[in-house]
Scaffold this motif. Sequence first.
Motif, PDB file in Angstrom:
ATOM      1  N   SER A 125       4.696 -10.480   0.421  1.00  0.00           N
ATOM      2  CA  SER A 125       4.384 -10.282  -1.247  1.00  0.00           C
ATOM      3  C   SER A 125       4.274  -8.690  -1.059  1.00  0.00           C
ATOM      4  O   SER A 125       4.189  -8.384  -1.812  1.00  0.00           O
ATOM      5  CB  SER A 125       3.736 -11.772  -2.085  1.00  0.00           C
ATOM      6  OG  SER A 125       4.210 -12.526  -1.480  1.00  0.00           O
ATOM      7  N   LEU A 126       2.371  -8.918  -0.466  1.00  0.00           N
ATOM      8  CA  LEU A 126       2.290  -7.709  -0.393  1.00  0.00           C
ATOM      9  C   LEU A 126       2.572  -6.326  -0.277  1.00  0.00           C
ATOM     10  O   LEU A 126       2.584  -4.953  -0.659  1.00  0.00           O
ATOM     11  CB  LEU A 126       0.539  -7.386   0.310  1.00  0.00           C
ATOM     12  CG  LEU A 126      -0.173  -8.365  -0.517  1.00  0.00           C
ATOM     13  CD1 LEU A 126      -1.658  -8.359   0.136  1.00  0.00           C
ATOM     14  CD2 LEU A 126      -0.672  -7.692  -1.820  1.00  0.00           C
ATOM     15  N   LEU A 127       3.613  -6.225   1.034  1.00  0.00           N
ATOM     16  CA  LEU A 127       4.495  -5.280   1.560  1.00  0.00           C
ATOM     17  C   LEU A 127       5.309  -5.099   0.888  1.00  0.00           C
ATOM     18  O   LEU A 127       5.875  -3.953   0.509  1.00  0.00           O
ATOM     19  CB  LEU A 127       5.236  -5.313   3.104  1.00  0.00           C
ATOM     20  CG  LEU A 127       4.379  -5.779   4.199  1.00  0.00           C
ATOM     21  CD1 LEU A 127       4.536  -6.302   5.510  1.00  0.00           C
ATOM     22  CD2 LEU A 127       3.796  -4.176   4.684  1.00  0.00           C
ATOM     23  N   LEU A 128       5.619  -5.845   0.063  1.00  0.00           N
ATOM     24  CA  LEU A 128       6.959  -5.850  -1.021  1.00  0.00           C
ATOM     25  C   LEU A 128       6.861  -5.072  -2.319  1.00  0.00           C
ATOM     26  O   LEU A 128       7.880  -3.983  -2.274  1.00  0.00           O
ATOM     27  CB  LEU A 128       7.829  -6.944  -1.493  1.00  0.00           C
ATOM     28  CG  LEU A 128       9.126  -7.060  -2.221  1.00  0.00           C
ATOM     29  CD1 LEU A 128      10.291  -6.452  -1.777  1.00  0.00           C
ATOM     30  CD2 LEU A 128       9.458  -8.033  -3.173  1.00  0.00           C
ATOM     31  N   VAL A 129       5.804  -5.703  -2.873  1.00  0.00           N
ATOM     32  CA  VAL A 129       5.459  -4.581  -4.016  1.00  0.00           C
ATOM     33  C   VAL A 129       4.424  -3.487  -3.464  1.00  0.00           C
ATOM     34  O   VAL A 129       5.228  -2.462  -3.902  1.00  0.00           O
ATOM     35  CB  VAL A 129       4.121  -5.455  -4.279  1.00  0.00           C
ATOM     36  CG1 VAL A 129       3.389  -4.848  -5.563  1.00  0.00           C
ATOM     37  CG2 VAL A 129       4.665  -6.886  -5.465  1.00  0.00           C
ATOM     38  N   TRP A 130       4.016  -3.587  -2.791  1.00  0.00           N
ATOM     39  CA  TRP A 130       3.719  -2.025  -2.109  1.00  0.00           C
ATOM     40  C   TRP A 130       4.370  -0.661  -1.551  1.00  0.00           C
ATOM     41  O   TRP A 130       4.959  -0.007  -1.713  1.00  0.00           O
ATOM     42  CB  TRP A 130       1.960  -2.311  -1.254  1.00  0.00           C
ATOM     43  CG  TRP A 130       1.140  -2.030  -2.304  1.00  0.00           C
ATOM     44  CD1 TRP A 130       0.051  -3.480  -2.098  1.00  0.00           C
ATOM     45  CD2 TRP A 130      -0.090  -2.091  -3.028  1.00  0.00           C
ATOM     46  NE1 TRP A 130      -0.331  -3.793  -2.515  1.00  0.00           N
ATOM     47  CE2 TRP A 130      -0.712  -2.915  -3.259  1.00  0.00           C
ATOM     48  CE3 TRP A 130       0.743  -0.453  -3.698  1.00  0.00           C
ATOM     49  CZ2 TRP A 130      -1.354  -2.306  -4.182  1.00  0.00           C
ATOM     50  CZ3 TRP A 130      -0.226   0.364  -4.424  1.00  0.00           C
ATOM     51  CH2 TRP A 130      -1.698  -0.689  -4.957  1.00  0.00           C
ATOM     52  N   GLY A 131       4.970  -1.432  -0.657  1.00  0.00           N
ATOM     53  CA  GLY A 131       6.131  -0.806  -0.365  1.00  0.00           C
ATOM     54  C   GLY A 131       7.160  -0.131  -1.011  1.00  0.00           C
ATOM     55  O   GLY A 131       7.426   0.703  -0.996  1.00  0.00           O
ATOM     56  N   GLY A 132       8.276  -1.205  -2.660  1.00  0.00           N
ATOM     57  CA  GLY A 132       8.616  -0.702  -3.701  1.00  0.00           C
ATOM     58  C   GLY A 132       7.395   0.124  -4.365  1.00  0.00           C
ATOM     59  O   GLY A 132       8.385   1.676  -4.286  1.00  0.00           O
ATOM     60  N   LEU A 133       6.299   0.030  -4.171  1.00  0.00           N
ATOM     61  CA  LEU A 133       5.506   1.121  -5.168  1.00  0.00           C
ATOM     62  C   LEU A 133       6.081   2.683  -4.531  1.00  0.00           C
ATOM     63  O   LEU A 133       6.543   3.725  -4.927  1.00  0.00           O
ATOM     64  CB  LEU A 133       4.758   0.852  -5.147  1.00  0.00           C
ATOM     65  CG  LEU A 133       3.561   2.336  -5.737  1.00  0.00           C
ATOM     66  CD1 LEU A 133       3.848   2.286  -7.446  1.00  0.00           C
ATOM     67  CD2 LEU A 133       1.571   1.958  -5.899  1.00  0.00           C
ATOM     68  N   GLY A 134       6.315   2.912  -2.860  1.00  0.00           N
ATOM     69  CA  GLY A 134       6.290   3.906  -1.928  1.00  0.00           C
ATOM     70  C   GLY A 134       7.069   4.419  -2.128  1.00  0.00           C
ATOM     71  O   GLY A 134       6.702   5.511  -2.458  1.00  0.00           O
ATOM     72  N   VAL A 135       8.271   3.380  -2.233  1.00  0.00           N
ATOM     73  CA  VAL A 135       9.642   4.469  -1.843  1.00  0.00           C
ATOM     74  C   VAL A 135      10.022   4.781  -3.290  1.00  0.00           C
ATOM     75  O   VAL A 135      10.258   5.832  -3.623  1.00  0.00           O
ATOM     76  CB  VAL A 135      11.160   2.778  -2.198  1.00  0.00           C
ATOM     77  CG1 VAL A 135      12.253   3.589  -2.289  1.00  0.00           C
ATOM     78  CG2 VAL A 135      10.498   2.432  -0.796  1.00  0.00           C
ATOM     79  N   SER A 136      10.039   4.207  -4.500  1.00  0.00           N
ATOM     80  CA  SER A 136       9.939   4.923  -6.034  1.00  0.00           C
ATOM     81  C   SER A 136       8.760   6.015  -5.474  1.00  0.00           C
ATOM     82  O   SER A 136       9.604   7.014  -6.407  1.00  0.00           O
ATOM     83  CB  SER A 136       8.822   3.836  -6.556  1.00  0.00           C
ATOM     84  OG  SER A 136      10.128   3.070  -7.684  1.00  0.00           O
ATOM     85  N   ILE A 137       7.515   5.998  -5.915  1.00  0.00           N
ATOM     86  CA  ILE A 137       6.974   7.498  -5.508  1.00  0.00           C
ATOM     87  C   ILE A 137       7.656   8.376  -4.735  1.00  0.00           C
ATOM     88  O   ILE A 137       7.758   9.346  -4.985  1.00  0.00           O
ATOM     89  CB  ILE A 137       5.506   7.711  -4.737  1.00  0.00           C
ATOM     90  CG1 ILE A 137       4.701   6.675  -5.795  1.00  0.00           C
ATOM     91  CG2 ILE A 137       4.850   8.938  -4.564  1.00  0.00           C
ATOM     92  CD1 ILE A 137       3.428   6.445  -5.520  1.00  0.00           C
ATOM     93  N   ALA A 138       8.207   8.062  -3.000  1.00  0.00           N
ATOM     94  CA  ALA A 138       8.743   9.151  -2.885  1.00  0.00           C
ATOM     95  C   ALA A 138      10.360   9.996  -3.673  1.00  0.00           C
ATOM     96  O   ALA A 138      10.189  10.636  -2.758  1.00  0.00           O
ATOM     97  CB  ALA A 138       9.054   8.657  -1.084  1.00  0.00           C
ATOM     98  N   MET A 139      10.541   8.817  -3.750  1.00  0.00           N
ATOM     99  CA  MET A 139      11.698   8.870  -3.702  1.00  0.00           C
ATOM    100  C   MET A 139      11.734   9.853  -5.542  1.00  0.00           C
ATOM    101  O   MET A 139      12.639  10.919  -6.475  1.00  0.00           O
ATOM    102  CB  MET A 139      12.652   8.086  -5.012  1.00  0.00           C
ATOM    103  CG  MET A 139      13.854   6.888  -4.237  1.00  0.00           C
ATOM    104  SD  MET A 139      14.053   5.873  -4.029  1.00  0.00           S
ATOM    105  CE  MET A 139      15.809   6.653  -4.442  1.00  0.00           C
ATOM    106  N   LEU A 140      10.768  10.184  -6.292  1.00  0.00           N
ATOM    107  CA  LEU A 140      10.913  10.988  -8.030  1.00  0.00           C
ATOM    108  C   LEU A 140      10.011  11.847  -7.147  1.00  0.00           C
ATOM    109  O   LEU A 140      10.696  12.944  -7.774  1.00  0.00           O
ATOM    110  CB  LEU A 140       9.654  10.334  -8.389  1.00  0.00           C
ATOM    111  CG  LEU A 140      10.181   8.897  -9.503  1.00  0.00           C
ATOM    112  CD1 LEU A 140       8.631   8.397 -10.156  1.00  0.00           C
ATOM    113  CD2 LEU A 140      11.328   9.197 -10.557  1.00  0.00           C
ATOM    114  N   MET A 141       9.381  11.415  -5.616  1.00  0.00           N
ATOM    115  CA  MET A 141       8.816  13.306  -5.268  1.00  0.00           C
ATOM    116  C   MET A 141      10.217  14.154  -5.287  1.00  0.00           C
ATOM    117  O   MET A 141       9.749  15.264  -5.231  1.00  0.00           O
ATOM    118  CB  MET A 141       7.518  13.010  -4.419  1.00  0.00           C
ATOM    119  CG  MET A 141       6.818  12.345  -4.939  1.00  0.00           C
ATOM    120  SD  MET A 141       5.613  11.773  -3.558  1.00  0.00           S
ATOM    121  CE  MET A 141       5.409  14.219  -2.426  1.00  0.00           C
ATOM    122  N   ALA A 142      10.894  13.377  -4.240  1.00  0.00           N
ATOM    123  CA  ALA A 142      12.270  13.832  -4.156  1.00  0.00           C
ATOM    124  C   ALA A 142      13.056  14.742  -4.780  1.00  0.00           C
ATOM    125  O   ALA A 142      13.548  15.583  -4.526  1.00  0.00           O
ATOM    126  CB  ALA A 142      13.254  12.947  -3.305  1.00  0.00           C
TER     127      ALA A 142
END
Length: 47
Positions: free
Chosen positions: A12-29
């Motif tokens: 669950s923690l990987l899903l939540v924090w991983g989703g946040l990380g992917v979202s930030i990476a996509m917004l930066m791109a």
Amino acid sequence: MNPSAIVLMVLSLLLVWGGLGVSIAMLMARPERSEWPDGWTDDEADG
């Protein structure tokens, strides 16, 4: 805590924090929208 609870917590923690990380990476791109729906302009979206 039993092992199954720990595994579910880690997943669950990987899903939540991983989703946040992917979202930030996509917004930066691609920080700004490059395409607008038909009939919209950049000025209409600003305000």
